[in-house]
Design a protein around this motif. Sequence first.
Motif, PDB file in Angstrom:
ATOM      1  N   LEU A 102       0.746  -1.198  -0.336  1.00 23.01           N
ATOM      2  CA  LEU A 102      -0.344   0.052  -0.116  1.00 23.01           C
ATOM      3  C   LEU A 102       0.906   1.215  -0.218  1.00 23.01           C
ATOM      4  CD1 LEU A 102      -2.504  -1.224   3.144  1.00 23.01           C
ATOM      5  CD2 LEU A 102      -2.878  -1.175   0.133  1.00 23.01           C
ATOM      6  N   PRO A 103       0.880   2.391  -0.726  1.00 23.20           N
ATOM      7  CA  PRO A 103       1.095   3.338  -0.835  1.00 23.20           C
ATOM      8  C   PRO A 103       0.804   4.185   0.770  1.00 23.20           C
ATOM      9  CG  PRO A 103      -0.817   3.574  -2.242  1.00 23.20           C
ATOM     10  CD  PRO A 103      -0.676   2.425  -1.373  1.00 23.20           C
TER      11      PRO A 103
ATOM     12  N   VAL B 123      -1.443   8.267   1.351  1.00 26.38           N
ATOM     13  CA  VAL B 123      -3.106   8.459   1.099  1.00 26.38           C
ATOM     14  C   VAL B 123      -3.753   7.896   2.399  1.00 26.38           C
ATOM     15  CG1 VAL B 123      -2.187   8.336  -1.251  1.00 26.38           C
ATOM     16  CG2 VAL B 123      -3.094   6.890   0.092  1.00 26.38           C
ATOM     17  N   ARG B 124      -4.563   8.605   2.290  1.00 21.75           N
ATOM     18  CA  ARG B 124      -5.212   8.137   3.510  1.00 21.75           C
ATOM     19  C   ARG B 124      -5.957   6.781   3.177  1.00 21.75           C
ATOM     20  NH1 ARG B 124      -7.621  13.698   2.325  1.00 21.75           N
ATOM     21  NH2 ARG B 124      -6.505  14.866   4.469  1.00 21.75           N
TER      22      ARG B 124
ATOM     23  N   GLU C 177      -9.322   6.598   1.160  1.00 24.21           N
ATOM     24  CA  GLU C 177      -8.801   7.513  -0.506  1.00 24.21           C
ATOM     25  C   GLU C 177      -8.358   5.835  -1.555  1.00 24.21           C
ATOM     26  OE1 GLU C 177      -5.990  10.412   0.326  1.00 24.21           O
ATOM     27  OE2 GLU C 177      -6.333  10.923  -2.393  1.00 24.21           O
ATOM     28  N   LEU C 178      -7.151   5.237  -1.278  1.00 22.73           N
ATOM     29  CA  LEU C 178      -7.008   3.853  -1.289  1.00 22.73           C
ATOM     30  C   LEU C 178      -7.556   3.729  -2.156  1.00 22.73           C
ATOM     31  CD1 LEU C 178      -4.013   3.480  -2.558  1.00 22.73           C
ATOM     32  CD2 LEU C 178      -4.158   1.564  -0.631  1.00 22.73           C
TER      33      LEU C 178
ATOM     34  N   HIS D 123      -9.347   4.760  -4.950  1.00 23.51           N
ATOM     35  CA  HIS D 123      -8.918   4.454  -6.206  1.00 23.51           C
ATOM     36  C   HIS D 123      -8.625   3.265  -6.450  1.00 23.51           C
ATOM     37  CE1 HIS D 123      -5.047   5.871  -8.472  1.00 23.51           C
ATOM     38  NE2 HIS D 123      -4.507   4.633  -7.663  1.00 23.51           N
ATOM     39  N   VAL D 124      -8.117   2.224  -6.441  1.00 22.50           N
ATOM     40  CA  VAL D 124      -8.100   0.517  -6.583  1.00 22.50           C
ATOM     41  C   VAL D 124      -9.347   0.852  -7.024  1.00 22.50           C
ATOM     42  CG1 VAL D 124      -7.961  -1.564  -6.284  1.00 22.50           C
ATOM     43  CG2 VAL D 124      -6.431   0.070  -4.771  1.00 22.50           C
TER      44      VAL D 124
ATOM     45  N   ALA E  84     -11.089   2.625  -9.000  1.00 23.07           N
ATOM     46  CA  ALA E  84     -11.524   2.726  -9.675  1.00 23.07           C
ATOM     47  C   ALA E  84     -10.914   2.334 -10.874  1.00 23.07           C
ATOM     48  CB  ALA E  84     -10.760   4.466 -10.271  1.00 23.07           C
ATOM     49  N   MET E  85     -10.421   1.227 -10.775  1.00 19.98           N
ATOM     50  CA  MET E  85      -9.307   0.970 -11.802  1.00 19.98           C
ATOM     51  C   MET E  85     -10.699  -0.340 -12.583  1.00 19.98           C
ATOM     52  SD  MET E  85      -6.191   1.225 -12.202  1.00 19.98           S
ATOM     53  CE  MET E  85      -6.311   2.879 -11.089  1.00 19.98           C
ATOM     54  N   TYR E  86     -11.794  -1.027 -11.626  1.00 18.81           N
ATOM     55  CA  TYR E  86     -12.707  -1.703 -12.512  1.00 18.81           C
ATOM     56  C   TYR E  86     -13.727  -1.327 -12.776  1.00 18.81           C
ATOM     57  CZ  TYR E  86      -9.432  -4.607  -9.679  1.00 18.81           C
ATOM     58  OH  TYR E  86      -8.610  -5.472  -9.059  1.00 18.81           O
TER      59      TYR E  86
ATOM     60  N   GLY F 147     -12.141  -5.498  -7.057  1.00 17.64           N
ATOM     61  CA  GLY F 147     -12.795  -5.307  -8.326  1.00 17.64           C
ATOM     62  C   GLY F 147     -13.367  -7.095  -8.709  1.00 17.64           C
TER      63      GLY F 147
ATOM     64  N   ALA G 237     -14.844  -7.589 -14.921  1.00 16.08           N
ATOM     65  CA  ALA G 237     -13.544  -6.459 -16.151  1.00 16.08           C
ATOM     66  C   ALA G 237     -13.196  -4.766 -15.540  1.00 16.08           C
ATOM     67  CB  ALA G 237     -15.034  -6.131 -17.256  1.00 16.08           C
ATOM     68  N   ALA G 238     -12.176  -4.569 -16.225  1.00 20.62           N
ATOM     69  CA  ALA G 238     -11.580  -3.308 -16.174  1.00 20.62           C
ATOM     70  C   ALA G 238     -12.095  -1.581 -16.545  1.00 20.62           C
ATOM     71  CB  ALA G 238     -10.003  -3.575 -17.032  1.00 20.62           C
ATOM     72  N   ALA G 239     -12.333  -0.929 -16.169  1.00 15.80           N
ATOM     73  CA  ALA G 239     -12.416   0.407 -16.564  1.00 15.80           C
ATOM     74  C   ALA G 239     -11.672   0.305 -17.581  1.00 15.80           C
ATOM     75  CB  ALA G 239     -11.983   1.579 -15.318  1.00 15.80           C
TER      76      ALA G 239
ATOM     77  N   ARG H 254      -8.884   4.660 -15.918  1.00 14.30           N
ATOM     78  CA  ARG H 254      -7.803   3.934 -14.923  1.00 14.30           C
ATOM     79  C   ARG H 254      -6.220   4.696 -14.698  1.00 14.30           C
ATOM     80  NH1 ARG H 254      -7.572  -0.676 -18.615  1.00 14.30           N
ATOM     81  NH2 ARG H 254      -6.161  -0.998 -19.087  1.00 14.30           N
TER      82      ARG H 254
ATOM     83  N   PHE I 234      -3.920  10.176  -8.748  1.00  6.37           N
ATOM     84  CA  PHE I 234      -3.483   9.949  -7.709  1.00  6.37           C
ATOM     85  C   PHE I 234      -2.192  10.338  -7.265  1.00  6.37           C
ATOM     86  CE2 PHE I 234      -1.882   6.094  -5.326  1.00  6.37           C
ATOM     87  CZ  PHE I 234      -2.428   6.110  -3.759  1.00  6.37           C
TER      88      PHE I 234
ATOM     89  N   ARG J 299       0.875  16.361  -1.625  1.00 12.34           N
ATOM     90  CA  ARG J 299       0.495  16.408  -0.135  1.00 12.34           C
ATOM     91  C   ARG J 299       1.649  16.357   0.778  1.00 12.34           C
ATOM     92  NH1 ARG J 299      -3.511  11.909   0.161  1.00 12.34           N
ATOM     93  NH2 ARG J 299      -4.790  13.072  -0.919  1.00 12.34           N
TER      94      ARG J 299
ATOM     95  N   ASP K 232       7.769   3.315  -3.373  1.00 17.82           N
ATOM     96  CA  ASP K 232       6.774   2.673  -4.073  1.00 17.82           C
ATOM     97  C   ASP K 232       7.187   1.133  -4.252  1.00 17.82           C
ATOM     98  OD1 ASP K 232       5.074   4.446  -3.963  1.00 17.82           O
ATOM     99  OD2 ASP K 232       4.458   4.754  -5.550  1.00 17.82           O
TER     100      ASP K 232
ATOM    101  N   VAL L 276       3.829  -1.063  -3.788  1.00 18.43           N
ATOM    102  CA  VAL L 276       3.003  -0.438  -4.460  1.00 18.43           C
ATOM    103  C   VAL L 276       3.232  -0.698  -5.300  1.00 18.43           C
ATOM    104  CG1 VAL L 276       1.682   2.317  -5.007  1.00 18.43           C
ATOM    105  CG2 VAL L 276       2.993   1.081  -2.552  1.00 18.43           C
TER     106      VAL L 276
END
Lengths: 410, 254
Positions: free
Chosen positions: A159-160, A163-164, A167-168, A171-172, A174-176, A218, B8-10, B15, B22, B29, B91, B96
């Motif tokens: 995990l990064p 970030v909160r 929020e993380l 974000h993940v 959003a990939m699906y 996902g 399925a992927a976005a 993405r 992000f 920040r 990362d 990450v």
Amino acid sequence: MRKEGDPQLGPIATHLTRVVHTQVTDRDDAPRTAAYDCAVPLSDAPAIDPAQAATAGAVPASPAGAAASADHGVAVEVRGLVKRYDGRAVVDGLDLVARQGAITAVLGPNGAGKTTSIECCEGLRSPDGGTVRVLGRDPIGDARFLRPRVGVMLQDGGLPTGVRALELLRHVAAMYAAPRPVDELAERLGLHGFARTTVRRLSGGQRQRVALAAAVVGRPDVVFLDEPSAGMDPQSRRAVWDLVRELRADGVAIVLTTHLMDEAADLADHVHVVDHGRVIASGSVRELTDGVADRGPHGDPQRSEDAPWGKGGGAGPGTLRIEARPGLDLAGLRNVLPASLSDGGGAGAAPWIAAEAEPGVYTVTGPVDPSTVAAVTAWLADRGVLARSVTTGSRTLEDVFLDLTGRNLR
Amino acid sequence: MTVETPPAAAPAVRRIAAQASFETRAILRNGEQLLVTIVLPVLVLVGLVQTSFLELDTQGYSRIDFVTPGVLALAVMSTAFTSQAIATAFDRRNGVLRLMATTPLGRTGLLAGKVLGVLAVEVVQVAVIASVAVALGWRPDLGALPAVVGAGLLGTAAFTALALLLAGTLRAEGVLAVANLVLVLLTVGGGVLLPAEQLAGPLAHAAVLLPSGALGEAMRGALLHGAVPPFSVVVLLGWTAALGAGAARLFRWH
């Protein structure tokens, strides 16, 4: 015990299948030894057809088989996997199968090759030999197909940190295309309490929960969880287990590595014990704890291979576990145990194994019945020893694990 | 089993946009990152323009006109190189990169997101630095904007490649040290803030061949002469190709 997905297997296969030394080369079509082929039936049954599934469903289901709705097709298939680091093989001919709608646990000591094997399945490392198929595809070559369908929780979280938490997760998600609703998932895993805390400041258990949420957000068909409940408090672990069971009920294939024997015992439908880069035993938890007498390569020398209960017959071995002051002399104990009395004392050697497994913890293994408990407690009373606990039951998964992998620290 | 749409992927655009946003938020920040990417260039700008402890040969331009292009080049370096190298290195150490590579984002999406994140931070930097410079009397020719953007993109490409090469091969702590040290060395002796020919001795010849010197010359060319010198373009493209090939070959994800 219902044998999920393997209705065609005979009684022998319900016992532990030891994957004996295998000669597997990099080529899939390379000749394999007979020992390898012997090991295949338990781990390589084809997906069952509906007719067989109906038959299997007629057998009384064990708790582990509650997810009978899933089709139990093969989701992950690893054959003869070899992975070398600097010429040293850390994975050395590993075979593993995980099915849809089932939880498959990979147990093994540190450095046994668990994480490396899982990472080959995740497409993060390329094998030096053998084949890996996830949903019938190559994790590296078909990565684009597999990424939306495979959820991953890495051992170190991945995990990064800046970030909160929530929020993380968003974000993940959003990939699906159609992720699980983030708020509902966060509620399930209790993430709202620290939703606005940065990952850096989360406790280990909190991070693990965020990582698990990221792995399942996902709606994957296959989930790889590398030590999912490391560092978790009991409440978190329970929430995680509940979620994992729910995934199983939805037909997801779950592969998890763990050091926690109770986790594997409570969760897993199928356990692979890995050591020195290969699977040395596999079966259901029941099969491993009931039917095992074979010594592992570093097995406890106290456990004899020809013990009469060894092959897990109907009477089955039981273990009486006593916690008392260390250093008791067990020599006299055998003479008071019931079996030797009923044997008439002479002919057949008493089928008992008594040992001080660790200081102050004694195990008496054999055909434990009520009279055994009476005899043992009377023996303790004769010596003026007050036991802290006396428990019965078959061997635990941990006993089996230690027998198979040895008791030495790695 | 509940019947749901298969996983399925976005869409790729979504993405990558999500990842870019992000990354941008993560940098903006982070206090240390802001120090290097925003505070440092602004301090250098104000320091060089408002004080005279450093004697500058401004070649006939006003101090602000002469210094601002170099500060913009410095800003590109700090974000595309130092900030990105450190962020990627940590990362990588924290897993990450591996985790995101297993999501539908994938490795190429991750890279694209990072590059777009760098560009987004640079937009913020330019806005802040330009505002301060204008407040100090800077009146740039707006017609130079396309050339400035071109120089910025070329510099970003070269320095992001260097950042990834470093981040993918060294330990995170090592990257932290090296990325900051290299930024200081290139700022002082790399022909960024001042033209290479004003540097002492052999540096005067060497600096124009460095990506820092080439980027400085490109920015000054764009803003002072209205065109990017072709030699700088060639140098930056050369470094991008070499460093990019190195990063592609040597980058380790684990």
